[in-house]
Scaffold this motif. Structure first.
Motif, mmCIF file in Angstrom:
data_model
loop_
_atom_site.group_PDB
_atom_site.id
_atom_site.type_symbol
_atom_site.label_atom_id
_atom_site.label_comp_id
_atom_site.label_asym_id
_atom_site.label_seq_id
_atom_site.Cartn_x
_atom_site.Cartn_y
_atom_site.Cartn_z
ATOM 1 N N LYS A 268 0.823 -1.212 0.000
ATOM 2 C CA LYS A 268 0.000 0.000 0.000
ATOM 3 C C LYS A 268 0.854 1.258 0.000
ATOM 4 N N ASP B 291 -11.075 -14.280 -4.698
ATOM 5 C CA ASP B 291 -11.485 -13.185 -3.826
ATOM 6 C C ASP B 291 -12.760 -12.536 -4.365
ATOM 7 N N ASN C 96 -15.404 -10.030 -6.030
ATOM 8 C CA ASN C 96 -15.282 -9.158 -7.199
ATOM 9 C C ASN C 96 -16.407 -8.116 -7.162
ATOM 10 N N HIS D 181 -13.304 -4.071 -10.503
ATOM 11 C CA HIS D 181 -12.313 -2.994 -10.462
ATOM 12 C C HIS D 181 -11.112 -3.309 -11.362
ATOM 13 N N ARG E 177 -7.128 -7.178 -12.222
ATOM 14 C CA ARG E 177 -6.964 -6.048 -11.298
ATOM 15 C C ARG E 177 -5.662 -6.257 -10.542
ATOM 16 N N TRP F 187 -3.838 -4.554 -1.880
ATOM 17 C CA TRP F 187 -4.680 -3.395 -1.563
ATOM 18 C C TRP F 187 -5.011 -2.567 -2.792
ATOM 19 N N THR G 25 -8.346 -3.220 -4.449
ATOM 20 C CA THR G 25 -9.569 -3.177 -3.644
ATOM 21 C C THR G 25 -10.299 -1.844 -3.823
ATOM 22 N N PRO G 26 -11.587 -1.778 -3.532
ATOM 23 C CA PRO G 26 -12.356 -0.534 -3.721
ATOM 24 C C PRO G 26 -11.742 0.706 -3.076
#
Length: 436
Positions: free
Chosen positions: A47, A78, A80, A192, A222, A226, A229-230
């Protein structure tokens, strides 16, 4: 009797001959599956570190081998989640430019296919919101388009927009899909995703990202960790879309302005528009014996600003191209290499080498003024010939008379006398370099 014998022989041959062919068939060598020539990365960017956006580089694999390799990469297990709706804001003209940039990416990347166009549009809007990418729709779509290689979306730098244009119906459909995506419509299957590719190629980044979905022949990815992720998609949209000259023939909203010149190659961003204005009759032939080298006389009416367009149109799709041009017909060489005088008189040069990822345009700034020195050819300073000094002849001493001096005894030198009785110089006269 004879008929039965003949029929029996034919029947026996029908059984024996195929059997012999199968038994004696040549063994075909097994071709091993080729693997990517370099180790693919598999690192999750933390991150604290912004993930790099690398130019697209494809592994050297045959299509069937690429499909096998892609199939070996499992889909992520994971969640989605779908992306948040995007709502376009800004001035009307800026919004029109955003619509047309998004529509161009849809139709050139996915063709006239509604499902593929919606997926491409969602990936682009995901990039707009991600810190690793530009903050405008046009900036994302045309990122790297000023380079001949290394753009993010291939159509923006491989000449596709010059070779063909969508039909009016296809263009209108793409614009409608773009408008819907820019005003809240979300294409949920790609989540994403920020990357995609067809299943018959293997980009070097594919193994380091999470594969999340396949649509037709396209795979969507994607970032792992991290950054996929959104919460990572947290950047705001900059409501000031630039004009992109490449879109001028499709979009009135993009006419009248060009992006700045790329400093690495000196090629203008509106190169496509300039190339379209170069008539086919102005494209010269290469030198005899080398289809990748052009030694040309600049056509009348082509301005210095359009020299790169002429060079690019002349080079076409050649991965390697050397383009050299002269204004003076008396100085243009018929073949390589040019003499020193011919090289000094060269007006413009362009060199492209896709293997080295190099492209550069240079002007003779003694003939054509340029705004920055990096666009100028380096002028060689001619070396001045160095004349060796001419020594002054030294008078030869007259042979001494009398007994020879003894070895090891210092004696005061006796100056030699010339015929006039004057003493000759003891040392050579000094001379000036370059003097006669």
């Amino acid at each position: 009797m004879w008929l039965r014998l003949v029929l029996g022989i034919v029947a026996l041959a029908a059984l024996v001959v195929p059997t012999l062919l199968v038994i004696n068939a040549p063994t075909m060598p097994h071709r091993a599956r080729r693997v990517p020539p370099v180790a693919l990365p598999n690192r999750v960017v933390p991150k604290e570190e912004l993930p790099p956006v690398e130019p697209v580089a494809i592994a050297d694999l045959a299509p069937e081998d690429a499909r096998a390799f892609n199939a070996s990469i499992p889909f992520s297990t994971d969640p989605n989640p779908a992306a948040r709706p995007f709502h376009l804001v800004g001035a009307v003209d800026s919004q029109e430019r955003a619509v047309d940039c998004l529509a161009a990416a849809e139709v050139y990347e996915a063709g006239d296919d509604a499902l593929g166009e919606r997926a491409v549009a969602q990936v682009i809007l995901n990039r707009v919101r991600h810190p690793a990418f530009p903050k405008t729709v046009c900036g994302v779509v045309f990122q790297g388009s000023e380079r001949s290689t290394g753009c993010q979306f291939t159509f923006s730098c491989d000449g596709a927009m010059l070779r063909w244009s969508p039909t009016p119906v296809a263009w209108a459909r793409a614009r409608e899909i773009a408008k819907m995506a820019l005003h809240g419509a979300v294409f949920r299957p790609v989540g994403h995703a920020t990357h995609y590719h067809t299943d018959w190629v293997v980009p070097y980044w594919s193994a380091s990202l999470d594969k999340i979905v396949a649509l037709h022949t396209h795979l969507f990815f994607r970032w792992a960790g991290w950054w996929g992720t959104p919460p990572a998609f947290n950047r705001g949209y900059v409501a000031d879309e630039p004009k992109v000259a490449l879109l001028g023939k499709l979009s009135p909203a993009h006419l009248g302005e060009a992006l700045p010149v790329d400093e690495a190659s000196n090629l203008p961003a509106d190169l496509a528009t300039r190339m379209a204005a170069i008539p086919a009759s102005a494209v010269p032939a290469p030198v005899t014996g080398d289809p990748n080298v052009f030694l040309i006389l600049l056509p009348k009416g082509v301005t210095a600003e359009n020299f790169p367009a002429l060079a690019m149109k002349t080079c076409g799709e050649r991965p390697y191209c050397k383009f050299m041009a002269w204004s003076d017909p008396a100085k243009r060489p018929p073949r390589l290499p040019p003499t020193g005088e011919q090289a000094a008189a060269m007006s413009f040069s362009y060199l492209r080498d896709d293997t080295a990822k190099y492209a550069k345009a240079l002007w003779n700034c003694e003939q054509f003024a340029r705004p920055v020195l990096t666009q100028c050819m380096r002028r060689a300073v001619p070396l001045q010939p160095f004349a060796s000094p001419t020594p002054t002849p030294v008078a030869t001493p007259a042979p001494a008379t009398g007994p020879s001096p003894l070895d090891g005894v210092r004696r005061k030198p006796v100056p030699a006398q010339n015929k006039a009785g004057a003493a000759a110089p003891a040392t050579p006269a000094s001379s000036t370099p370059g003097s006669d």
